[in-house]
Design a protein around this motif. Structure first.
Motif, PDB file in Angstrom:
ATOM      1  N   ASN A  49      -5.781   2.257   5.242  1.00 58.04           N
ATOM      2  CA  ASN A  49      -5.722   3.439   4.373  1.00 58.04           C
ATOM      3  C   ASN A  49      -5.843   4.712   5.195  1.00 58.04           C
ATOM      4  O   ASN A  49      -5.085   5.664   5.002  1.00 58.04           O
ATOM      5  CB  ASN A  49      -6.872   3.407   3.348  1.00 58.04           C
ATOM      6  CG  ASN A  49      -6.479   2.609   2.126  1.00 58.04           C
ATOM      7  OD1 ASN A  49      -5.306   2.472   1.823  1.00 58.04           O
ATOM      8  ND2 ASN A  49      -7.477   2.060   1.445  1.00 58.04           N
ATOM      9  N   GLU A  50      -6.822   4.719   6.104  1.00 56.14           N
ATOM     10  CA  GLU A  50      -7.026   5.920   6.929  1.00 56.14           C
ATOM     11  C   GLU A  50      -5.818   6.170   7.833  1.00 56.14           C
ATOM     12  O   GLU A  50      -5.403   7.300   8.048  1.00 56.14           O
ATOM     13  CB  GLU A  50      -8.277   5.763   7.784  1.00 56.14           C
ATOM     14  CG  GLU A  50      -9.534   5.696   6.953  1.00 56.14           C
ATOM     15  CD  GLU A  50     -10.785   6.072   7.739  1.00 56.14           C
ATOM     16  OE1 GLU A  50     -10.657   6.586   8.864  1.00 56.14           O
ATOM     17  OE2 GLU A  50     -11.875   5.849   7.199  1.00 56.14           O
ATOM     18  N   GLN A  73       0.829  -1.219   0.000  1.00 54.57           N
ATOM     19  CA  GLN A  73       0.000   0.000   0.000  1.00 54.57           C
ATOM     20  C   GLN A  73       0.857   1.261   0.000  1.00 54.57           C
ATOM     21  O   GLN A  73       0.402   2.307  -0.436  1.00 54.57           O
ATOM     22  CB  GLN A  73      -0.917   0.021   1.222  1.00 54.57           C
ATOM     23  CG  GLN A  73      -2.147  -0.870   1.012  1.00 54.57           C
ATOM     24  CD  GLN A  73      -3.258  -0.548   2.010  1.00 54.57           C
ATOM     25  OE1 GLN A  73      -3.148   0.250   2.799  1.00 54.57           O
ATOM     26  NE2 GLN A  73      -4.341  -1.176   1.982  1.00 54.57           N
ATOM     27  N   LYS A 115       1.014   9.889   7.201  1.00 55.97           N
ATOM     28  CA  LYS A 115       1.643  10.720   6.157  1.00 55.97           C
ATOM     29  C   LYS A 115       1.485  12.200   6.486  1.00 55.97           C
ATOM     30  O   LYS A 115       2.416  12.993   6.349  1.00 55.97           O
ATOM     31  CB  LYS A 115       0.950  10.456   4.805  1.00 55.97           C
ATOM     32  CG  LYS A 115       1.609   9.379   3.973  1.00 55.97           C
ATOM     33  CD  LYS A 115       0.951   9.361   2.591  1.00 55.97           C
ATOM     34  CE  LYS A 115       1.444   8.177   1.787  1.00 55.97           C
ATOM     35  NZ  LYS A 115       0.444   7.695   0.834  1.00 55.97           N
ATOM     36  N   LYS A 116       0.285  12.566   6.922  1.00 52.75           N
ATOM     37  CA  LYS A 116       0.005  13.963   7.251  1.00 52.75           C
ATOM     38  C   LYS A 116       0.893  14.425   8.416  1.00 52.75           C
ATOM     39  O   LYS A 116       1.427  15.533   8.408  1.00 52.75           O
ATOM     40  CB  LYS A 116      -1.480  14.108   7.610  1.00 52.75           C
ATOM     41  CG  LYS A 116      -1.967  15.515   7.712  1.00 52.75           C
ATOM     42  CD  LYS A 116      -3.491  15.548   7.636  1.00 52.75           C
ATOM     43  CE  LYS A 116      -4.036  16.957   7.763  1.00 52.75           C
ATOM     44  NZ  LYS A 116      -3.929  17.505   9.117  1.00 52.75           N
ATOM     45  N   THR A 151      -2.892   7.468   5.814  1.00 53.66           N
ATOM     46  CA  THR A 151      -3.125   8.881   5.469  1.00 53.66           C
ATOM     47  C   THR A 151      -2.781   9.774   6.660  1.00 53.66           C
ATOM     48  O   THR A 151      -2.138  10.817   6.515  1.00 53.66           O
ATOM     49  CB  THR A 151      -4.615   9.096   5.083  1.00 53.66           C
ATOM     50  OG1 THR A 151      -4.922   8.193   4.034  1.00 53.66           O
ATOM     51  CG2 THR A 151      -4.888  10.516   4.657  1.00 53.66           C
ATOM     52  N   TRP A 152      -3.186   9.355   7.855  1.00 51.24           N
ATOM     53  CA  TRP A 152      -2.910  10.149   9.064  1.00 51.24           C
ATOM     54  C   TRP A 152      -1.396  10.226   9.327  1.00 51.24           C
ATOM     55  O   TRP A 152      -0.861  11.304   9.578  1.00 51.24           O
ATOM     56  CB  TRP A 152      -3.634   9.537  10.267  1.00 51.24           C
ATOM     57  CG  TRP A 152      -3.413  10.321  11.540  1.00 51.24           C
ATOM     58  CD1 TRP A 152      -4.096  11.421  11.947  1.00 51.24           C
ATOM     59  CD2 TRP A 152      -2.416  10.065  12.537  1.00 51.24           C
ATOM     60  NE1 TRP A 152      -3.596  11.865  13.151  1.00 51.24           N
ATOM     61  CE2 TRP A 152      -2.565  11.052  13.535  1.00 51.24           C
ATOM     62  CE3 TRP A 152      -1.418   9.098  12.700  1.00 51.24           C
ATOM     63  CZ2 TRP A 152      -1.756  11.107  14.670  1.00 51.24           C
ATOM     64  CZ3 TRP A 152      -0.605   9.155  13.836  1.00 51.24           C
ATOM     65  CH2 TRP A 152      -0.785  10.151  14.797  1.00 51.24           C
TER      66      TRP A 152
END
Ligand SMILES: O=C(O)[C@H]1O[C@H](OP(=O)(O)OP(=O)(O)OC[C@H]2O[C@@H](n3ccc(=O)[nH]c3=O)[C@H](O)[C@@H]2O)[C@H](O)[C@@H](O)[C@@H]1O
Length: 453
Positions: free
Chosen positions: A438-439, A394, A445-446, A442-443
């Motif tokens: 995925n969520e 992923q 990465k942010k 994303t967190w």
């Protein structure tokens, strides 16, 4: 006042670099600077002063001194008319503009309240806009204590309870929890944050206690095993004592680790477990087993209303990037393009649930009438090697997966039987592992992009 100010002896004080005579605005307001008629007219008695930090635009609104610059007068703390505009002392770095202080106790719009009748929510404005929370009648509203509420799971539980409209009190010693996890509620009239270690008694009037406080990742709980045992034993006694006195309902967050390295698969709540009582994981496993024993002893002996959740591996936003658990390790490694570290041959299994599912289960358990232990976990089972491949693919498909020595007493398989949760709570996980990942990715990465981790 201005007379006193001009007659003061010349003293040298450390002042903020922001306050400098080289700053034309500051020079304008300095007592030694000739004032315009408008400025003199602007002088008012304290009672007439506006109460916001915008009163004196020439001053920085919030002043904490770091500078070594010196300035030869105490007049700095007064306005041209001699009124104090700053309190505190440089020696202890406590200076603060009086207007800022006023903003705290005399806000222009105290707790501005916005009721939305259409969706039955209420929002409060106090320097920041809080997410709207449900507007409950007093009879529906509970005072809820969450120990460990600034931690990963705890903070998600707090979010939910707040949005539900309850009063929430968080206890946390911030050993593994982080104030950042709940900072968005700081100042909300329904929210309180208390730095406190549950090893010490705590008195408060509450209706429900969610007892989460305990380090949960193996490196964290093994860091100070005696403290981990004390947290589970003394912390749980203290919270059960509180529940007994206040007649609050008490929910213990126990763990799949009470099953140890299980010989039954999947694990039902009736399984007594297979735990090494003197191994490196014992401080946590046995600590939680005693916590369960205490919980049911208080139920039988003192009629305390109890609930016990056995939580299986959980992941999601706000996991600590350094806690050494497999999800955060693999995600961070893949994001950095480093090899993924598989301990052992990678054939051991885990079943991973997304944190929002867990929170749903905890709230359900608390509010239903089932008192036996309940497994909360997602039966979607992976070998650790499969899981490494899933995350790698992923994030960065080219990254290597490397085998390292297994950790001592590592459970070889783990998967919850969730028949009880389905039957008595009407609960089962809704999030597929992939969506949760995925969520979570994303967190993470942010956080990396914003330089927070
Ligand atoms: O994640 C959780 O919620 C659980 O974490 C731990 O239990 P454990 O299953 O050992 O969790 P991890 O440390 O994430 O390890 C899972 C598996 O991955 C392996 N692992 C871990 C980290 C890593 O970098 N590589 C790796 O292969 C471990 O050896 C283990 O077999 C805690 O003991 C539980 O209380 C907690 O519920």
């Amino acid at each position: 006042m201005s007379q006193i100010a001009t007659e003061e002896p010349v003293l040298h004080h450390s002042i903020p670099s922001a306050i400098s005579l080289e700053d034309p605005q500051m020079a304008l307001h300095h007592p030694d600077t000739p004032q315009t008629p408008q400025d003199q007219n602007a002088a008012q008695p304290v009672s007439d002063l506006p109460t916001t930090a915008t009163t004196n635009s020439a001053r920085p609104p919030n002043i904490f001194v770091n500078s070594t610059q010196t300035f030869p007068t105490l007049r700095e703390y007064h306005d041209p008319s001699g009124l104090v505009i700053e309190v505190g002392h440089p020696s202890v770095n406590s200076q603060i503009a009086l207007d800022t202080l006023r903003g705290v106790y005399l806000p222009v719009q105290p707790y501005n309240r916005i009721d939305n009748r259409q969706n039955n929510t209420v929002a409060y404005l106090h320097e920041k806009t809080f997410p709207p929370v449900r507007s409950l009648r007093p009879s529906e509203k509970k005072r809820i204590l969450v120990t460990g509420g600034a931690g990963f799971v705890g903070s998600h539980l707090v979010d939910r309870l707040m949005l539900m409209g309850h009063d929430v009190i968080v206890l946390d010693n911030f050993f593994t929890g982080n104030k950042r996890n709940v900072q968005h509620w700081l100042g909300h009239p329904h929210f309180e944050l208390v730095r406190h270690d549950v090893v010490d008694p705590f008195m408060i009037e509450v209706d429900q206690i969610y007892h989460l406080a305990c380090p949960a990742s193996p490196p964290h709980y093994q860091y100070n095993p005696i403290k981990t045992v004390k947290t589970s034993v003394m912390g749980t006694i203290n919270m059960l004592g509180l529940a007994k006195r206040t007649k609050a309902r008490f929910l213990l967050t126990s763990t799949s680790e009470v099953y140890g390295d299980p010989e039954e698969h999947p694990q039902r709540e009736t399984y007594w477990g297979h735990v090494n009582p003197i191994g490196p994981r014992a401080c946590y496993d046995e600590g939680k087993r005693v916590a369960e024993t205490l919980t049911y002893s208080y139920m039988h002996q003192d009629d305390v209303d109890v609930r016990v959740a056995r939580i299986f591996n959980t992941f999601g936003p706000r996991m600590n990037e350094n806690d050494g658990r497999v999800v955060s390790n693999f995600i961070m490694q893949a994001l950095k393009g480093e090899q993924l570290t598989v301990y052992g041959d990678g054939s051991q299994t885990r079943s991973f649930q997304y944190v929002h599912d867990l929170v749903d289960g905890l709230i359900l358990l608390m509010n239903k009438n089932y008192t036996e232990p309940v497994n909360l976990g997602n039966p979607e089972e992976y070998t650790i090697r499969q899981f490494a491949e899933l995350i790698r693919d992923q994030i960065s498909p080219g990254t290597a997966i490397k085998i390292f020595p297994a950790t001592t007493d590592d459970p070889q398989k783990r998967k919850p039987d969730i028949t009880r949760a389905k039957t008595y709570l009407g609960w089962e996980p809704r999030f597929a592992v992939r969506q949760g990942l995925n969520e979570t990715i994303t967190w993470f990465k942010k956080q990396v992009d914003e330089g927070l981790i």
